[in-house]
Scaffold this motif. Structure first.
Motif, PDB file in Angstrom:
ATOM      1  N   TYR A  47     -66.185  55.451  -3.946  1.00 22.41           N
ATOM      2  CA  TYR A  47     -67.052  54.291  -3.717  1.00 22.41           C
ATOM      3  C   TYR A  47     -66.479  53.059  -4.386  1.00 22.41           C
ATOM      4  O   TYR A  47     -66.343  53.015  -5.616  1.00 22.41           O
ATOM      5  CB  TYR A  47     -68.460  54.576  -4.248  1.00 22.41           C
ATOM      6  N   TYR A  48     -66.154  52.050  -3.559  1.00 21.81           N
ATOM      7  CA  TYR A  48     -65.689  50.766  -4.080  1.00 21.81           C
ATOM      8  C   TYR A  48     -66.861  49.797  -4.005  1.00 21.81           C
ATOM      9  O   TYR A  48     -67.226  49.308  -2.931  1.00 21.81           O
ATOM     10  CB  TYR A  48     -64.494  50.251  -3.280  1.00 21.81           C
ATOM     11  N   ARG A  49     -67.453  49.541  -5.171  1.00 17.09           N
ATOM     12  CA  ARG A  49     -68.714  48.807  -5.210  1.00 17.09           C
ATOM     13  C   ARG A  49     -68.591  47.378  -4.710  1.00 17.09           C
ATOM     14  O   ARG A  49     -69.525  46.838  -4.102  1.00 17.09           O
ATOM     15  CB  ARG A  49     -69.252  48.801  -6.656  1.00 17.09           C
ATOM     16  N   SER A  50     -67.455  46.729  -4.941  1.00 17.15           N
ATOM     17  CA  SER A  50     -67.304  45.326  -4.576  1.00 17.15           C
ATOM     18  C   SER A  50     -67.484  45.094  -3.077  1.00 17.15           C
ATOM     19  O   SER A  50     -67.988  44.048  -2.662  1.00 17.15           O
ATOM     20  CB  SER A  50     -65.925  44.818  -5.016  1.00 17.15           C
ATOM     21  N   LEU A  51     -67.097  46.071  -2.257  1.00 22.86           N
ATOM     22  CA  LEU A  51     -67.228  45.943  -0.804  1.00 22.86           C
ATOM     23  C   LEU A  51     -68.260  46.922  -0.237  1.00 22.86           C
ATOM     24  O   LEU A  51     -68.374  47.047   0.984  1.00 22.86           O
ATOM     25  CB  LEU A  51     -65.873  46.185  -0.126  1.00 22.86           C
ATOM     26  N   ASP A  52     -68.993  47.601  -1.111  1.00 28.54           N
ATOM     27  CA  ASP A  52     -69.945  48.627  -0.682  1.00 28.54           C
ATOM     28  C   ASP A  52     -69.269  49.588   0.300  1.00 28.54           C
ATOM     29  O   ASP A  52     -69.807  49.919   1.358  1.00 28.54           O
ATOM     30  CB  ASP A  52     -71.181  47.984  -0.039  1.00 28.54           C
ATOM     31  N   ILE A  91     -62.348  48.010   9.636  1.00 32.08           N
ATOM     32  CA  ILE A  91     -61.882  46.843   8.874  1.00 32.08           C
ATOM     33  C   ILE A  91     -62.480  45.622   9.558  1.00 32.08           C
ATOM     34  O   ILE A  91     -62.056  45.228  10.639  1.00 32.08           O
ATOM     35  CB  ILE A  91     -60.351  46.761   8.824  1.00 32.08           C
ATOM     36  N   GLU A  92     -63.477  45.038   8.912  1.00 34.71           N
ATOM     37  CA  GLU A  92     -64.272  43.983   9.534  1.00 34.71           C
ATOM     38  C   GLU A  92     -64.130  42.631   8.837  1.00 34.71           C
ATOM     39  O   GLU A  92     -64.855  41.697   9.174  1.00 34.71           O
ATOM     40  CB  GLU A  92     -65.750  44.397   9.535  1.00 34.71           C
ATOM     41  N   SER A  93     -63.213  42.532   7.878  1.00 35.79           N
ATOM     42  CA  SER A  93     -63.044  41.275   7.155  1.00 35.79           C
ATOM     43  C   SER A  93     -61.675  41.243   6.493  1.00 35.79           C
ATOM     44  O   SER A  93     -61.026  42.287   6.326  1.00 35.79           O
ATOM     45  CB  SER A  93     -64.127  41.125   6.078  1.00 35.79           C
ATOM     46  N   GLN A  94     -61.260  40.047   6.082  1.00 39.78           N
ATOM     47  CA  GLN A  94     -60.002  39.924   5.356  1.00 39.78           C
ATOM     48  C   GLN A  94     -60.084  40.644   4.011  1.00 39.78           C
ATOM     49  O   GLN A  94     -59.097  41.233   3.550  1.00 39.78           O
ATOM     50  CB  GLN A  94     -59.646  38.457   5.137  1.00 39.78           C
ATOM     51  N   ASP A  95     -61.251  40.635   3.376  1.00 42.32           N
ATOM     52  CA  ASP A  95     -61.413  41.328   2.101  1.00 42.32           C
ATOM     53  C   ASP A  95     -61.166  42.824   2.262  1.00 42.32           C
ATOM     54  O   ASP A  95     -60.508  43.451   1.430  1.00 42.32           O
ATOM     55  CB  ASP A  95     -62.813  41.095   1.531  1.00 42.32           C
ATOM     56  N   ARG A  96     -61.688  43.399   3.339  1.00 44.55           N
ATOM     57  CA  ARG A  96     -61.448  44.823   3.592  1.00 44.55           C
ATOM     58  C   ARG A  96     -59.973  45.083   3.893  1.00 44.55           C
ATOM     59  O   ARG A  96     -59.400  46.058   3.426  1.00 44.55           O
ATOM     60  CB  ARG A  96     -62.303  45.323   4.750  1.00 44.55           C
ATOM     61  N   GLN A  97     -59.378  44.231   4.694  1.00 44.96           N
ATOM     62  CA  GLN A  97     -57.964  44.395   5.018  1.00 44.96           C
ATOM     63  C   GLN A  97     -57.116  44.372   3.747  1.00 44.96           C
ATOM     64  O   GLN A  97     -56.246  45.222   3.542  1.00 44.96           O
ATOM     65  CB  GLN A  97     -57.512  43.290   5.974  1.00 44.96           C
ATOM     66  N   SER A 146     -69.523  47.372  19.794  1.00 44.98           N
ATOM     67  CA  SER A 146     -69.572  45.995  19.305  1.00 44.98           C
ATOM     68  C   SER A 146     -68.153  45.432  19.186  1.00 44.98           C
ATOM     69  O   SER A 146     -67.200  46.169  18.906  1.00 44.98           O
ATOM     70  CB  SER A 146     -70.285  45.933  17.948  1.00 44.98           C
ATOM     71  N   PRO A 147     -67.993  44.123  19.431  1.00 49.20           N
ATOM     72  CA  PRO A 147     -66.649  43.538  19.399  1.00 49.20           C
ATOM     73  C   PRO A 147     -66.050  43.558  18.000  1.00 49.20           C
ATOM     74  O   PRO A 147     -66.778  43.571  16.991  1.00 49.20           O
ATOM     75  CB  PRO A 147     -66.885  42.101  19.885  1.00 49.20           C
ATOM     76  N   LEU A 148     -64.739  43.573  17.926  1.00 53.41           N
ATOM     77  CA  LEU A 148     -64.064  43.490  16.636  1.00 53.41           C
ATOM     78  C   LEU A 148     -64.319  42.117  16.032  1.00 53.41           C
ATOM     79  O   LEU A 148     -63.982  41.096  16.628  1.00 53.41           O
ATOM     80  CB  LEU A 148     -62.559  43.711  16.802  1.00 53.41           C
ATOM     81  N   SER A 149     -64.903  42.079  14.857  1.00 58.45           N
ATOM     82  CA  SER A 149     -65.216  40.802  14.206  1.00 58.45           C
ATOM     83  C   SER A 149     -64.035  40.267  13.419  1.00 58.45           C
ATOM     84  O   SER A 149     -64.028  39.104  13.013  1.00 58.45           O
ATOM     85  CB  SER A 149     -66.416  40.958  13.278  1.00 58.45           C
ATOM     86  N   TYR A 150     -63.032  41.112  13.203  1.00 56.93           N
ATOM     87  CA  TYR A 150     -61.821  40.735  12.469  1.00 56.93           C
ATOM     88  C   TYR A 150     -60.660  41.509  13.063  1.00 56.93           C
ATOM     89  O   TYR A 150     -60.804  42.678  13.454  1.00 56.93           O
ATOM     90  CB  TYR A 150     -61.964  41.075  10.982  1.00 56.93           C
TER      91      TYR A 150
END
Length: 237
Positions: free
Chosen positions: A115-120, A151-157, A191-195
């Motif tokens: 569990y990586y809390r910063s990104l839930d 992977i839905e954001s730059q932070d996740r990437q 749902s479409p890819l948001s990132y």
């Protein structure tokens, strides 16, 4: 009157500021004894005991593992588990601990979820296998009550690139596909890819899935290819 807090198995009730006991569940094992890494640490400090270092980790939502040196009091926090690469320095007296918070959906079990809390983000690593999305990757994740990593954001990437550092194979299967008739790139729920992080000039048109490839950029990949291997990550949402 002095208040005391108790340790029960792997649950440590820590007295914070002399006021209240905070319940912290953690797994502490001597992983890579004697090794440490300062590069990319989320925090470096001096702490009196391992428990103080753990409290610091608890307060920092980017902390997943921590190193503590009982001789020097050094406390080094990191946001990954060093799955694919060893800590860089061998300087003795270090112990590495995996930090887990009680009562989350992601307490570690035989499936190895972290569990990586910063990104839930609740995820696990899965062994390298020849490419087979519908026959292996997706069913394996489903067997955990999970799905292939989104992977839905730059932070996740950025975080996924960090935890995959040193991986043994270039290809990493992630969630996303394009299928007829429209060949629109979507998540598995439609749902479409948001990132996206496509390698230029972009993906081919056709029936494909998404993979992380060279330089951690995305490319299209066929559903099945026995001649190519990939690792894959599952997540519990």
């Amino acid at each position: 009157m002095t208040r005391k807090c108790l340790r029960v198995l792997n649950t440590l009730f820590i007295l914070v500021y002399g006021i209240a006991c905070t319940k912290v569940f953690f797994k502490g094992t001597n992983i890579n004894f004697g090794l440490v890494q300062y590069r990319n640490a989320v925090d470096i400090s001096k702490q009196k005991t391992m428990s103080h270092c753990m409290i610091l980790c608890k307060r920092n939502i980017k902390c997943m593992t921590f190193f503590y040196n009982a001789k020097t009091g050094e406390c080094v926090l990191h946001s990954k588990t060093f799955k694919y690469n060893q800590p860089e320095l061998n300087s003795g007296n270090w112990k590495m601990y995996l930090f887990e918070v009680a009562d989350t959906r992601c307490v570690s079990n035989a499936s190895g979820f972290l569990y990586y809390r910063s990104l839930d983000l609740c995820y696990n690593f899965n062994a390298e296998h020849y490419i087979d999305y519908t026959g292996h990757f997706l069913p394996t994740c489903a067997s955990y009550g999970a799905e292939l990593l989104r992977i839905e954001s730059q932070d996740r990437q950025t975080y996924v690139e960090h935890i995959l550092e040193g991986r043994p194979t270039t290809r990493v299967a992630i969630q996303g596909r394009s299928e007829s008739p429209g060949f629109v790139w979507t998540l598995f729920d439609g749902s479409p890819l948001s990132y996206t992080n496509w390698r230029l000039p972009g993906p081919l048109t056709g029936d494909y899935y998404v993979q992380i490839f060279e330089e951690d950029q995305w490319t299209e990949q066929r559903n099945f290819n026995v001649d190519k291997d990939a690792i894959f990550l599952c997540e519990i949402r």
